[in-house]
Motif scaffolding. Structure first.
Motif, mmCIF file in Angstrom:
data_model
loop_
_atom_site.group_PDB
_atom_site.id
_atom_site.type_symbol
_atom_site.label_atom_id
_atom_site.label_comp_id
_atom_site.label_asym_id
_atom_site.label_seq_id
_atom_site.Cartn_x
_atom_site.Cartn_y
_atom_site.Cartn_z
ATOM 1 N N PRO A 286 0.794 -1.238 0.000
ATOM 2 C CA PRO A 286 0.000 0.000 0.000
ATOM 3 C C PRO A 286 0.822 1.282 0.000
ATOM 4 C CG PRO A 286 -0.048 -1.064 2.165
ATOM 5 C CD PRO A 286 0.601 -2.036 1.225
ATOM 6 N N GLU A 287 2.098 1.202 0.361
ATOM 7 C CA GLU A 287 2.934 2.405 0.358
ATOM 8 C C GLU A 287 3.543 2.683 -1.012
ATOM 9 O OE1 GLU A 287 5.710 2.629 3.600
ATOM 10 O OE2 GLU A 287 4.378 1.487 4.918
ATOM 11 N N GLY A 288 3.216 1.844 -1.993
ATOM 12 C CA GLY A 288 3.664 2.094 -3.357
ATOM 13 C C GLY A 288 4.811 1.211 -3.791
ATOM 14 N N PHE A 289 5.004 1.155 -5.100
ATOM 15 C CA PHE A 289 6.047 0.299 -5.669
ATOM 16 C C PHE A 289 6.403 0.779 -7.069
ATOM 17 C CE2 PHE A 289 1.848 -1.421 -6.487
ATOM 18 C CZ PHE A 289 1.854 -1.650 -7.855
ATOM 19 N N TYR A 290 7.593 0.381 -7.518
ATOM 20 C CA TYR A 290 8.027 0.611 -8.890
ATOM 21 C C TYR A 290 7.975 -0.703 -9.659
ATOM 22 C CZ TYR A 290 9.912 5.044 -7.158
ATOM 23 O OH TYR A 290 10.051 6.291 -6.590
ATOM 24 N N ILE A 291 7.769 -0.592 -10.966
ATOM 25 C CA ILE A 291 7.727 -1.766 -11.846
ATOM 26 C C ILE A 291 8.960 -1.720 -12.739
ATOM 27 C CG2 ILE A 291 6.432 -2.974 -13.642
ATOM 28 C CD1 ILE A 291 3.929 -1.404 -12.566
ATOM 29 N N LEU A 292 9.837 -2.716 -12.611
ATOM 30 C CA LEU A 292 11.057 -2.797 -13.413
ATOM 31 C C LEU A 292 10.887 -3.874 -14.484
ATOM 32 C CD1 LEU A 292 11.995 -1.297 -10.842
ATOM 33 C CD2 LEU A 292 14.182 -2.491 -11.054
#
Length: 360
Positions: A286-292
């Motif tokens: 829920p605190e966010g993420f990046y997509i690599l």
């Protein structure tokens, strides 16, 4: 020396260092392009050798099969060389691409073992018949259940996309394939403009059917990165699929990386197109993420709040693509976020470095 002179000298030194790095990157790209051309030549020579030898390994019932070398424009402009096997006077034909078998030969696998694998693959295609017989391919209603959506890099596939229906999304494009698997045999075919004409449908109808299949699919997998590596290298049990966990579960933002793909681990980066999957990832982190985009087969999910920001992660993706990922399997040199309002991925501007991106 005055303070201004020192600053100017430092700026000149930094600029010179950047120029050296750019020259090094251009050299690396040049070497890689030459290596790719050489590889294509060697695979074609290997294919000619296989055609000369293959019938010595086939049973009598297959001796009449016709063989010829075919060239196919693969992902990211890579030329793929294969052998087309066809029954005389019939429509049934199967193409087996030789790149992987050439690599096995380089690794020291015996000629007998390689020829055995190729002939078994060819026989499987004919004996099973497969789902995608010619009458099926003529009828869109019969093809619909086998439609899937995959992601490719738009710039790197300009020539291919000229003859295909596609939908752009950021620097990527969605394309459709007809994909069926049964009894160990996989059939896979690109949907070109010619098939739209044959089926008498629009691009919108094609993608509507393919995306519906995707949204209803339970084929996607998200696993902890370290556990996934341990399972691959050490024979440990496969880690759990985090997409199947209770909605109340929240993952640690300190876990460095998660792997998102499909169960086949084949063109699984398309998982980011499925809103159900991405909503679940948002619930887990829920605190966010990046997509690599580690390749066309999978993406890495990196929780926000780690030491590396989007600028460093973008450089990491570009470096890995340059050194460790085969050209045909590269998806993008950029990183992304997921927008829950639009239910689409979007590029992270800080990760984009156009001058450093790979020439395709």
């Amino acid at each position: 020396m005055t303070k201004i002179e020192k600053i100017i000298r430092i700026e000149i030194a930094v600029r010179d260092q950047k120029k050296k790095m750019m020259r090094l990157k251009r050299y690396q790209k040049s070497v890689k392009r030459k290596s790719n051309r050489r590889l294509e030549e060697m695979v074609r020579l290997f294919s000619e050798f296989v055609i000369e030898q293959v019938k010595d390994y086939l049973p009598v019932k297959y001796q009449g099969i016709e063989c010829k070398i075919v060239e196919h424009l693969g992902n990211n402009g890579v030329n793929r060389t294969g052998i087309e096997f066809r029954k005389p006077g019939g429509d049934m034909r199967h193409t087996i691409y030789m790149n992987s078998y050439y690599e096995k030969m380089k690794e020291g696998k015996s000629k007998e073992a390689i020829m055995g694998e190729i002939t078994e693959m060819m026989k499987s295609g004919y004996d099973m018949g497969g789902e995608l017989k010619e009458p099926v391919l003529k009828d869109f209603q019969q093809v619909k259940p086998f439609l899937k959506v995959f992601l490719v890099n738009t710039k790197a596939n300009r020539r291919k996309l000229f003859h295909m229906p596609y939908m752009e999304m950021e620097d990527l494009s969605m394309v459709c394939r007809v994909h069926a698997s049964s009894s160990g045999w996989t059939e896979d075919m690109e949907v070109t403009d010619g098939y739209l004409e044959r089926w008498g449908i629009s691009k919108e109808a094609l993608f509507g059917a393919a995306l519906k299949n995707m949204w209803e699919s339970r084929d996607y997998v998200m696993q902890e990165g370290d556990s996934k590596v341990d399972a691959c290298l050490s024979g440990f049990p496969e880690p759990e699929n985090l997409l199947d966990t209770p909605d109340s579960l929240v993952l640690s933002q300190r876990e460095p990386i998660y792997v998102l793909t499909n169960k086949e681990e084949n063109r699984g980066a398309s998982a980011v197109l499925c809103p159900r999957v991405m909503e679940k990832v948002c619930m887990l982190l829920p605190e966010g993420f990046y997509i690599l985009p580690s390749s066309i087969h999978e993406v890495m999910i990196v929780p926000k709040g780690e030491e590396k920001g989007p600028k460093e992660l973008g450089k990491l993706v570009r470096d890995i693509n340059l050194i460790a990922v085969q050209r045909e399997e590269i998806l993008s040199d950029r990183i992304y976020e997921y927008d829950r309002k639009t239910k689409r991925i979007r590029q992270v501007p800080e990760s984009v470095r156009k001058m450093e991106e790979m020439e395709r």
